[in-house]
Structure formats: structure tokens, C-alpha cells
Design a protein around this motif. Sequence first.
Motif, mmCIF file in Angstrom:
data_model
loop_
_atom_site.group_PDB
_atom_site.id
_atom_site.type_symbol
_atom_site.label_atom_id
_atom_site.label_comp_id
_atom_site.label_asym_id
_atom_site.label_seq_id
_atom_site.Cartn_x
_atom_site.Cartn_y
_atom_site.Cartn_z
ATOM 1 N N GLU A 166 14.544 0.834 -0.872
ATOM 2 C CA GLU A 166 13.887 -0.333 -1.455
ATOM 3 C C GLU A 166 12.374 -0.143 -1.533
ATOM 4 O O GLU A 166 11.717 -0.692 -2.424
ATOM 5 N N SER A 167 11.823 0.664 -0.623
ATOM 6 C CA SER A 167 10.378 0.879 -0.594
ATOM 7 C C SER A 167 9.870 1.532 -1.879
ATOM 8 O O SER A 167 8.702 1.367 -2.241
ATOM 9 N N LEU A 168 10.724 2.262 -2.596
ATOM 10 C CA LEU A 168 10.314 2.869 -3.870
ATOM 11 C C LEU A 168 9.979 1.792 -4.900
ATOM 12 O O LEU A 168 9.021 1.917 -5.669
ATOM 13 N N PHE A 169 10.799 0.740 -4.914
ATOM 14 C CA PHE A 169 10.518 -0.384 -5.821
ATOM 15 C C PHE A 169 9.238 -1.094 -5.404
ATOM 16 O O PHE A 169 8.387 -1.417 -6.241
ATOM 17 N N PHE A 170 9.067 -1.334 -4.098
ATOM 18 C CA PHE A 170 7.855 -1.993 -3.606
ATOM 19 C C PHE A 170 6.612 -1.203 -4.014
ATOM 20 O O PHE A 170 5.607 -1.778 -4.437
ATOM 21 N N ARG A 171 6.710 0.122 -3.889
ATOM 22 C CA ARG A 171 5.559 0.972 -4.217
ATOM 23 C C ARG A 171 5.227 0.917 -5.699
ATOM 24 O O ARG A 171 4.048 0.921 -6.093
ATOM 25 N N ALA A 172 6.244 0.843 -6.547
ATOM 26 C CA ALA A 172 6.016 0.760 -7.996
ATOM 27 C C ALA A 172 5.334 -0.551 -8.370
ATOM 28 O O ALA A 172 4.455 -0.585 -9.228
ATOM 29 N N VAL A 173 5.737 -1.650 -7.716
ATOM 30 C CA VAL A 173 5.098 -2.943 -7.973
ATOM 31 C C VAL A 173 3.638 -2.899 -7.508
ATOM 32 O O VAL A 173 2.736 -3.374 -8.217
ATOM 33 N N LEU A 174 3.390 -2.324 -6.342
ATOM 34 C CA LEU A 174 2.016 -2.200 -5.854
ATOM 35 C C LEU A 174 1.156 -1.408 -6.836
ATOM 36 O O LEU A 174 0.021 -1.804 -7.145
ATOM 37 N N GLN A 175 1.697 -0.321 -7.340
ATOM 38 C CA GLN A 175 0.945 0.507 -8.295
ATOM 39 C C GLN A 175 0.621 -0.289 -9.561
ATOM 40 O O GLN A 175 -0.472 -0.173 -10.119
ATOM 41 N N THR A 176 1.559 -1.109 -9.990
ATOM 42 C CA THR A 176 1.354 -1.916 -11.190
ATOM 43 C C THR A 176 0.281 -2.974 -10.963
ATOM 44 O O THR A 176 -0.593 -3.191 -11.823
ATOM 45 N N LEU A 177 0.322 -3.642 -9.813
ATOM 46 C CA LEU A 177 -0.693 -4.651 -9.495
ATOM 47 C C LEU A 177 -2.077 -4.016 -9.372
ATOM 48 O O LEU A 177 -3.079 -4.575 -9.843
ATOM 49 N N ALA A 178 -2.144 -2.849 -8.743
ATOM 50 C CA ALA A 178 -3.423 -2.151 -8.588
ATOM 51 C C ALA A 178 -3.956 -1.696 -9.941
ATOM 52 O O ALA A 178 -5.166 -1.760 -10.205
ATOM 53 N N HIS A 179 -3.050 -1.257 -10.810
ATOM 54 C CA HIS A 179 -3.457 -0.823 -12.151
ATOM 55 C C HIS A 179 -4.067 -1.985 -12.939
ATOM 56 O O HIS A 179 -5.061 -1.818 -13.653
ATOM 57 N N ALA A 180 -3.477 -3.170 -12.789
ATOM 58 C CA ALA A 180 -3.986 -4.352 -13.486
ATOM 59 C C ALA A 180 -5.395 -4.712 -13.018
ATOM 60 O O ALA A 180 -6.196 -5.242 -13.790
ATOM 61 N N LYS A 181 -5.692 -4.395 -11.770
ATOM 62 C CA LYS A 181 -7.028 -4.659 -11.225
ATOM 63 C C LYS A 181 -7.971 -3.473 -11.404
ATOM 64 O O LYS A 181 -9.107 -3.498 -10.913
ATOM 65 N N GLN A 182 -7.432 -2.417 -12.063
ATOM 66 C CA GLN A 182 -8.200 -1.178 -12.247
ATOM 67 C C GLN A 182 -8.666 -0.627 -10.899
ATOM 68 O O GLN A 182 -9.801 -0.155 -10.746
ATOM 69 N N THR A 183 -7.771 -0.731 -9.928
ATOM 70 C CA THR A 183 -8.059 -0.262 -8.568
ATOM 71 C C THR A 183 -7.115 0.887 -8.244
ATOM 72 O O THR A 183 -5.906 0.670 -8.073
ATOM 73 N N PRO A 184 -7.600 2.096 -8.158
ATOM 74 C CA PRO A 184 -6.717 3.218 -7.811
ATOM 75 C C PRO A 184 -6.245 3.129 -6.362
ATOM 76 O O PRO A 184 -7.000 2.726 -5.479
ATOM 77 N N VAL A 185 -4.991 3.478 -6.153
ATOM 78 C CA VAL A 185 -4.443 3.508 -4.796
ATOM 79 C C VAL A 185 -4.740 4.899 -4.242
ATOM 80 O O VAL A 185 -3.948 5.831 -4.401
ATOM 81 N N THR A 186 -5.905 5.031 -3.636
ATOM 82 C CA THR A 186 -6.358 6.343 -3.177
ATOM 83 C C THR A 186 -5.919 6.660 -1.752
ATOM 84 O O THR A 186 -5.844 7.815 -1.367
ATOM 85 N N LYS A 187 -5.650 5.625 -0.969
ATOM 86 C CA LYS A 187 -5.242 5.850 0.411
ATOM 87 C C LYS A 187 -3.733 6.010 0.505
ATOM 88 O O LYS A 187 -2.974 5.365 -0.218
ATOM 89 N N ARG A 188 -3.319 6.892 1.406
ATOM 90 C CA ARG A 188 -1.885 7.044 1.647
ATOM 91 C C ARG A 188 -1.377 5.841 2.438
ATOM 92 O O ARG A 188 -2.079 5.315 3.302
ATOM 93 N N LEU A 189 -0.173 5.442 2.122
ATOM 94 C CA LEU A 189 0.403 4.272 2.775
ATOM 95 C C LEU A 189 1.560 4.677 3.682
ATOM 96 O O LEU A 189 2.550 3.964 3.808
ATOM 97 N N LYS A 190 1.403 5.831 4.316
ATOM 98 C CA LYS A 190 2.442 6.334 5.208
ATOM 99 C C LYS A 190 2.701 5.338 6.339
ATOM 100 O O LYS A 190 1.775 4.802 6.940
ATOM 101 N N GLY A 191 3.971 5.112 6.585
ATOM 102 C CA GLY A 191 4.342 4.212 7.666
ATOM 103 C C GLY A 191 4.386 2.752 7.281
ATOM 104 O O GLY A 191 4.684 1.894 8.109
#
Length: 410
Positions: A286-311
Amino acid sequence: MNSSDCLESPRVLIDEIISLLSEHSTLIETHANEFFIDALLEKVPEELRHEIELLSDEQLIPLAAADGSHLPTECVALRHLCDRIAAASAVHNRHAIVPACFSDSSEVPCYSELGMSDKKRHEVTSLLHLAGSMHQNLNFDSVLDVGTGKGYLGVSLAEALQLPVCGVDSDPKRCQAAERRTKSAKAECTFSTVAAPFGTFTTHDDLTGRVLITALHACGELSPSVLRFFLDNPACQGLLLTGCCYNLLDSFPLSETVGRKTSGSLSRTARMLACQSPLRRQLPAESLFFRAVLQTLAHAKQTPVTKRLKGLHSRCLDDYIAEASRRLNVGFDLEAIQPWKDKQAVFYRLLQLRNAFAPLIETLVQMDWLCFLRERGVRAQLIQVFDPVVSPRCFVIAAWKARDLKEIVK
């Protein structure tokens, strides 16, 4: 059989793989994190888009394994695509040769299993069968075990074959652990290590006469390095190579056969797909879907997800985004998450459809290595040695020079 004849079968297979990858390049080249950003669903052929929406969650599992027999009969396009993928993928239709020695009930020679996981024991046992069969035919004098790690395979080879084995690994601590492993050996054996990157390795006193090279799951670019070392060194007369971590490859294609048929190197996104394990038949996390939504929200804010979200783990999307927001120091509107919750089913269907292509890309890489060896006059076969559920990178490139090898494969 001349080199032209022995390459003919791989060429047919390569043509079909490249055709399939080209037809579905948009799906294959889109990372899961970008599914929503790139509006991938709208780019999938209409027939496939309609049919994946008909599937239940249970039917998504055979889809990822390119098993069309369990799909609804009305899914004509999907079933046809699965049949094509299965026909072109070595892991499905056994283009690989199964060693004859696996068909008998002979026991593996005595070796120490201390500390091995079930997966590692399966891999070591299977490779000992094949190495023993090659040794009976080619009469090696020593073994070079590349990427020896903790010596599970290397020490076992020294025990089982009663040949001197030199293990090479870039990590000194792993080499020390491998040498300590000889103390648990059930038979007298000669095992030594060299702690150095393989690119700097030349030879060792224990490597004499006819040398067999083994490399169990040589990571990324290490596999092409092993292939070149085998070809460049006359003393190296046999090779057993299993690759992994295709996303870390820099050298593709190696062969002229594949190079002439591809417009360029496989992208890292496509090579990462080849590392998947669809035959384990399980739904994606399920975390794969969560990560895709996060990437989409960050893209809308023009904010790159540069930090790793391990754990970062959560059982619900809201909590996942809230924690990601805290870690990234970015304020996401939790109300904006609600519309995405209805897209989870679509995401899984796209992901499983994309995963079905994983064995094709792995087969293309393996066919490239096979052709690379054969183009240089070396006899080579692709052999399925491991159970793909237990050990998904289940194929071994078995290669040998000069002598006939009649009894290794049936």
C-alpha cells in the motif's frame, strides 16, 4: 554448430521482446511515483484500460505474473498480451535449459550450512549441483568466487569440489567473515580471500591451471566486469554467473546482436522494473500508492521530494502524508488528499500491468550477455537454476571454452 546458427534462436526472442517493449514503452518507462503526474491511465491503450478496470483484486495477482489463464474470458486484449509476454520471457516458457543433474536424486557433496537462510541454502545447493557437473566434464584446477561475501558459496565449493577457491570481495569485513567460515567446514578445504574491488583484481597464488569463475548475484555493473574478465583471461575456462540489481548497470547493451536492434540503452526506470518479482504472486504494498500520491501533491506545489523517506510507514494515507509533510517541512493540505483515495484501485491495476513486463526486460539483459559471449566464440547457455519464487533472479549464465560439454545439460 557455428556462431551464426547458435545465435539464431536468441535473435528471434530478442526481436519479440524489443517489439513488446516498444509498443508499451510509455507504461514501462513511467515510474510508479509518476503515474498520476503523467496521467498514465489515459495513455494506456483503450482496450487494456477498459479490461484492467474489470479485474478484481485477486485477478491482479496473475496479471502481474503474465498469467492470462486466470483472467476473465472477456479480457481478450489482456489475455493476448499475457500470452505474448509469456512466450518471450525465459522464466515462463523455459527458453533456458534445465541441467540434467537436477533430474536425478543424487545428494550434494557434504558442505557446511551454518548460518544460511533457506533462500541461501537453496541457491548454494543448486549451484553446487551445476558446478560439480561442469567440473566432472571440464576438470577445473581452481575456482574464483567473485563477490564472495561471507563465503557461503565459496567455502561450500571448496568443500564439495575439493579445489582451492579464492573469494574476491570489496568489503574486508565480509572477507574476514568468509575466512572464519572455513573453521565450520565439514571437510578439509583450501579457501582464501582478496579484499579488493574486482576491477583491481588480477590473480592469486591459489588460482592455478583451469579456473572456474562463479558469481552468485553479481550486483549491477559487476556482472559485465565478470564477463569481460572471463573472456580476457585464457586460464578462465568455465563461468557460472547470476546477475542482479539491473538498475545499477552502466554497460548495456554489451553484444552487437542486441546493440543493432535497440536504439539505445535501457533506462534506469526500465531496469528497475526488471528487478521486480511478479512470480511471487502478491499484491503490491500500500505504501507504493501513498508514495505516488505524495509525489503528485509535491509536484503540484513545485516542491521536489529530495529527502529519502526510509522507514516511513503508515496504515492510512492521511497519516502518511502528515508524517511526510513533517519530515519534508512542507505543508500539504490534507483536504486535497480526499480525491486521491478513490484512485487506489486504478493505481494497483496500472502497477500490476506494468509489472507483467518485468521478466521481459530481465530476459533481454540475459540474452545480451549470452550473445556477448557467443559472438566471441564461447559456448554459453542460459539455465534456470533456482526456484523463481524462492530466488527471483533464478537464471545462471553457464559458459565454457574449447571443450565439449555433453553431460551438463539435457
